[in-house]
Motif scaffolding. Structure first.
Motif, PDB file in Angstrom:
ATOM      1  N   TRP A 103      62.123  38.464  70.366  1.00 22.99           N
ATOM      2  CA  TRP A 103      63.424  38.575  70.676  1.00 22.99           C
ATOM      3  C   TRP A 103      63.576  38.074  72.222  1.00 22.99           C
ATOM      4  O   TRP A 103      64.424  37.480  72.682  1.00 22.99           O
ATOM      5  N   THR A 139      70.643  37.163  68.684  1.00 22.56           N
ATOM      6  CA  THR A 139      69.176  36.568  68.875  1.00 22.56           C
ATOM      7  C   THR A 139      68.375  37.947  68.330  1.00 22.56           C
ATOM      8  O   THR A 139      66.974  37.733  67.852  1.00 22.56           O
ATOM      9  N   LEU A 140      68.684  39.058  68.326  1.00 25.50           N
ATOM     10  CA  LEU A 140      67.893  40.019  67.765  1.00 25.50           C
ATOM     11  C   LEU A 140      67.818  40.153  66.263  1.00 25.50           C
ATOM     12  O   LEU A 140      66.905  40.249  65.854  1.00 25.50           O
ATOM     13  N   ALA A 168      65.691  37.004  65.437  1.00 24.20           N
ATOM     14  CA  ALA A 168      64.112  37.318  65.690  1.00 24.20           C
ATOM     15  C   ALA A 168      63.700  38.249  64.486  1.00 24.20           C
ATOM     16  O   ALA A 168      62.860  38.192  63.996  1.00 24.20           O
TER      17      ALA A 168
END
Length: 217
Positions: free
Chosen positions: A105, A141-142, A145
């Motif tokens: 992340w 993006t967490l 990821a």
């Protein structure tokens, strides 16, 4: 060793390895910018058209960039026996996967945030939309990821099923893209994005841990 300290050490190890290989760490933001450049040329000089689709293009670029390290995310640790050493020391594969998710992340999210202004300018995304996209990209993006981490673990055990795993990654990431680009009402979009990213972040280490155990069996 207590769990928070163990997790921090594993995350630090993964981050140090990423810093030691800057070429791989810079590949996702470079690809992100490349997607923006390609679409900027493909959409032509019409700024209104770029404005309408620009935000969606940025999120597609973020998704594709997050999938770049999938093939190698766990492969090296599996090949050199690192995962076996973790197992001997009693470190759960879920803990390893969680640490890898956090590191991924950071390695993915921070460079993409740095590249966002340039990519947004290429696609003529209005400044107010670009500013609103910053916290959404940081959170989204967490989720991306998390999907990449689970997919990478599946690829270790699949031994040739990598193509299928990569195909599975895209549908799993679709809720993040839909909510991040305002696919629902504005009032609900942010809450749904938070929920989707957190659910993926909770489930991904569990799925990845199970996949890594099966790969060692």
């Amino acid at each position: 060793m207590r769990f928070p300290r163990l997790l921090l050490l594993l995350v630090w190890r993964d981050l140090a390895r990423a810093v030691a290989r800057p070429g791989e760490a810079l590949l996702p933001p470079a690809f992100f910018l490349l997607v923006a450049i390609v679409f900027a040329f493909a959409l032509g000089p019409d700024p209104a058209l770029r404005t309408r689709v620009g935000l969606g293009v940025l999120w597609v670029g973020a998704l594709l960039a997050s999938l770049l390290p999938v093939a190698t995310l766990f492969l090296a640790d599996s090949a050199d026996g690192t995962l076996d050493q973790y197992a001997v020391r009693g470190i759960a594969t879920e803990t390893v996967a969680l640490a890898r998710l956090v590191a991924q992340w950071l390695v993915l999210g921070l460079p993409l945030l740095a590249a966002l202004p340039v990519a947004g300018a290429l696609l003529a995304v209005p400044a107010e939309l670009l500013l609103a996209a910053v916290p959404r990209l940081a959170l989204g993006t967490l989720g991306l990821a998390a999907v990449a981490t689970a997919t990478a673990a599946l690829m270790v055990g699949a031994r040739g099923g990598g193509g299928l795993a990569a195909i599975l990654a895209v549908p799993l990431a679709l809720p993040v893209l839909i909510f991040a680009t305002g696919g629902t009402t504005a009032a609900d979009a942010d809450r749904l994005l938070v929920a989707a990213s957190l659910i993926l972040a909770v489930l991904a280490p569990l799925a990845a841990g199970a996949a890594l155990r099966l790969a060692r069996a």
